[in-house]
Design a protein around this motif. Structure first.
Motif, PDB file in Angstrom:
ATOM      1  N   GLY A 185      -4.861   1.568  -2.304  1.00 22.36           N
ATOM      2  CA  GLY A 185      -5.038   2.323  -2.637  1.00 22.36           C
ATOM      3  C   GLY A 185      -3.201   3.544  -2.460  1.00 22.36           C
ATOM      4  O   GLY A 185      -2.552   3.019  -1.545  1.00 22.36           O
ATOM      5  N   ASP A 186      -2.690   4.747  -3.230  1.00 20.09           N
ATOM      6  CA  ASP A 186      -2.395   5.417  -2.855  1.00 20.09           C
ATOM      7  C   ASP A 186      -1.528   4.936  -4.245  1.00 20.09           C
ATOM      8  O   ASP A 186      -0.239   4.853  -3.211  1.00 20.09           O
ATOM      9  N   VAL A 187      -0.913   3.830  -5.092  1.00 19.02           N
ATOM     10  CA  VAL A 187       0.247   4.470  -5.802  1.00 19.02           C
ATOM     11  C   VAL A 187       0.907   5.313  -6.310  1.00 19.02           C
ATOM     12  O   VAL A 187       2.042   4.997  -6.355  1.00 19.02           O
ATOM     13  N   GLY A 215      -4.143   1.184   4.820  1.00 24.40           N
ATOM     14  CA  GLY A 215      -3.155   1.555   4.951  1.00 24.40           C
ATOM     15  C   GLY A 215      -3.488   2.921   5.167  1.00 24.40           C
ATOM     16  O   GLY A 215      -4.362   3.385   5.588  1.00 24.40           O
ATOM     17  N   HIS A 216      -3.017   3.938   3.837  1.00 23.61           N
ATOM     18  CA  HIS A 216      -3.271   5.427   4.045  1.00 23.61           C
ATOM     19  C   HIS A 216      -2.987   6.769   5.320  1.00 23.61           C
ATOM     20  O   HIS A 216      -1.803   7.261   5.562  1.00 23.61           O
ATOM     21  N   THR A 217      -2.531   5.378   6.883  1.00 21.05           N
ATOM     22  CA  THR A 217      -1.675   6.346   7.737  1.00 21.05           C
ATOM     23  C   THR A 217      -0.391   6.552   7.450  1.00 21.05           C
ATOM     24  O   THR A 217       0.268   7.147   8.221  1.00 21.05           O
ATOM     25  N   SER A 233     -10.172  -1.050   2.214  1.00 17.00           N
ATOM     26  CA  SER A 233     -10.623   0.086   1.970  1.00 17.00           C
ATOM     27  C   SER A 233      -9.378   0.587   2.795  1.00 17.00           C
ATOM     28  O   SER A 233      -8.471   0.623   3.451  1.00 17.00           O
ATOM     29  N   HIS A 234      -8.442   2.037   1.256  1.00 19.57           N
ATOM     30  CA  HIS A 234      -7.707   2.776   2.017  1.00 19.57           C
ATOM     31  C   HIS A 234      -7.687   3.167   3.308  1.00 19.57           C
ATOM     32  O   HIS A 234      -7.377   3.053   3.911  1.00 19.57           O
ATOM     33  N   ASN A 235      -8.990   4.362   3.538  1.00 15.68           N
ATOM     34  CA  ASN A 235      -8.968   4.762   4.904  1.00 15.68           C
ATOM     35  C   ASN A 235      -9.082   3.524   5.849  1.00 15.68           C
ATOM     36  O   ASN A 235     -10.388   2.697   5.882  1.00 15.68           O
ATOM     37  N   GLY A 245      -6.835   5.130  -3.519  1.00  8.55           N
ATOM     38  CA  GLY A 245      -6.653   5.859  -2.445  1.00  8.55           C
ATOM     39  C   GLY A 245      -6.432   7.631  -2.861  1.00  8.55           C
ATOM     40  O   GLY A 245      -7.308   7.813  -3.905  1.00  8.55           O
ATOM     41  N   ASN A 246      -6.912   7.727  -1.543  1.00 11.45           N
ATOM     42  CA  ASN A 246      -6.696   9.970  -2.183  1.00 11.45           C
ATOM     43  C   ASN A 246      -6.360  10.431  -3.327  1.00 11.45           C
ATOM     44  O   ASN A 246      -5.782  11.223  -4.375  1.00 11.45           O
ATOM     45  N   HIS A 247      -4.963   9.962  -3.523  1.00 12.65           N
ATOM     46  CA  HIS A 247      -4.027  10.514  -3.686  1.00 12.65           C
ATOM     47  C   HIS A 247      -3.821  10.181  -5.824  1.00 12.65           C
ATOM     48  O   HIS A 247      -3.880  10.685  -6.693  1.00 12.65           O
ATOM     49  N   ASP A 248      -4.407   8.870  -5.252  1.00 10.36           N
ATOM     50  CA  ASP A 248      -4.680   8.377  -6.562  1.00 10.36           C
ATOM     51  C   ASP A 248      -6.279   9.080  -7.023  1.00 10.36           C
ATOM     52  O   ASP A 248      -5.834   8.848  -8.471  1.00 10.36           O
ATOM     53  N   SER A 300       0.437  -1.674  -0.039  1.00 15.20           N
ATOM     54  CA  SER A 300       0.023   0.060   0.029  1.00 15.20           C
ATOM     55  C   SER A 300       0.291   1.312   0.007  1.00 15.20           C
ATOM     56  O   SER A 300       1.766   1.215   0.850  1.00 15.20           O
ATOM     57  N   ASP A 301       0.871   2.932  -0.319  1.00 14.95           N
ATOM     58  CA  ASP A 301       0.778   3.849  -0.451  1.00 14.95           C
ATOM     59  C   ASP A 301       2.065   3.756  -0.774  1.00 14.95           C
ATOM     60  O   ASP A 301       2.849   4.585  -0.777  1.00 14.95           O
ATOM     61  N   PHE A 302       2.443   3.570  -1.734  1.00 14.70           N
ATOM     62  CA  PHE A 302       3.848   3.599  -3.074  1.00 14.70           C
ATOM     63  C   PHE A 302       4.172   5.289  -3.433  1.00 14.70           C
ATOM     64  O   PHE A 302       4.963   5.675  -2.840  1.00 14.70           O
TER      65      PHE A 302
END
Ligand code: FE2
Length: 266
Positions: free
Chosen positions: A84-86, A203-205, A183-185, A115-118, A52-54
């Protein structure tokens, strides 16, 4: 603004030393055992590769991202999930990363939620890159995997910021049959537990990136009750990964990680 204040600016002032130190920190492999009676016994011992979160960009060059995927692939997981947040700010050049995740030879395939950044750059482009590579994208939807005559029900929700919005999405896509939620969040967990979802992965955090020694839960992600590791609500389980990437080039007592979960029915 975040990039300039916390990343590019300080790195320039330090003449590249901050980035060098950041890249010298290795990504770790974390093995997690999870058990719950809600997990289907037919899938006892399923090994889930979770990444997650690259935040592909300045702090995560493509080579480092591909090395993280290779590390996960070397563990031969049964299924690969990315929460998410690739990408960070710009999706350009991300194709090889999606292809590498899709090409891990996991019998149950590779799945992704955004994710939010995606969504910051262009969710449509991120989505088509992922699906073109062969990744199953779960955007507020669910799917069923049939394996050796047994069914694993998986749901995935796209980015939602508040617990209320996460819950609304979870209520739409999960039911009492759902075994696994992506879920990303991690704020989706409370709603997932209401539906008796066996396992939620998030992920996310980034695990807060800065944490107290031996207290991964005491970290900078102050807006999150569930920020790093395994959590329970009755028989439902949540795993929040600290992720592979970073928002700013500093991690203390909170290494970047790829995770392999071994899931058992208790
Ligand atoms: Fe995020």
């Amino acid at each position: 603004m975040r990039q300039m204040v916390f990343t590019g600016g300080p790195n320039k002032i330090s003449r590249g030393r901050i980035f060098k130190k950041h890249f010298d920190q290795r990504i770790k492999l974390k093995n997690i055992d999870v058990s719950t009676q809600l997990w289907p016994p037919e899938f006892d011992g399923l090994r889930i590769g979770h990444i997650s979160d690259f935040h592909l960009g300045d702090l995560m060059p493509i080579d480092r991202a591909l090395a993280a995927v290779q590390m996960l692939g070397s563990q031969s997981p049964d299924i690969v999930v990315c929460t998410g947040d690739v990408i960070d700010l710009d999706v350009q050049g991300a194709e090889p990363l999606f292809e590498a995740m899709a090409n891990i030879k996991s019998p149950l395939g590779t799945m992704l939620v955004l994710g939010n950044h995606d969504e910051l750059d262009c969710a449509v482009t991120v989505s088509s890159m992922a699906t073109d590579a062969g990744i199953i994208l779960l955007r507020d939807t669910r799917c069923t995997i049939n394996h050796c005559g047994s069914k694993l029900h998986i749901a995935g929700i796209g980015w939602a910021k508040s617990q209320k919005k996460c819950s609304a999405k979870v209520d739409r896509v999960c039911n009492e049959e759902t075994h696994l939620l992506l879920s990303h969040n991690p704020k989706a967990f409370r709603a997932a537990a209401k539906h008796n979802v066996a396992l939620t992965l998030s992920g996310h955090t980034h695990g807060g990136q800065l944490a107290f020694p031996n207290k991964p839960g005491a970290n900078l992600a102050v807006g999150h009750r569930h920020s790093n590791g395994v959590y329970d609500i009755e028989h439902s389980r949540l795993f929040v990964t600290a992720g592979v990437g970073a928002w700013f080039p500093l991690r203390i007592n909170c290494p970047a990680e790829v995770a392999v979960l071994n899931v058992q029915s208790a």
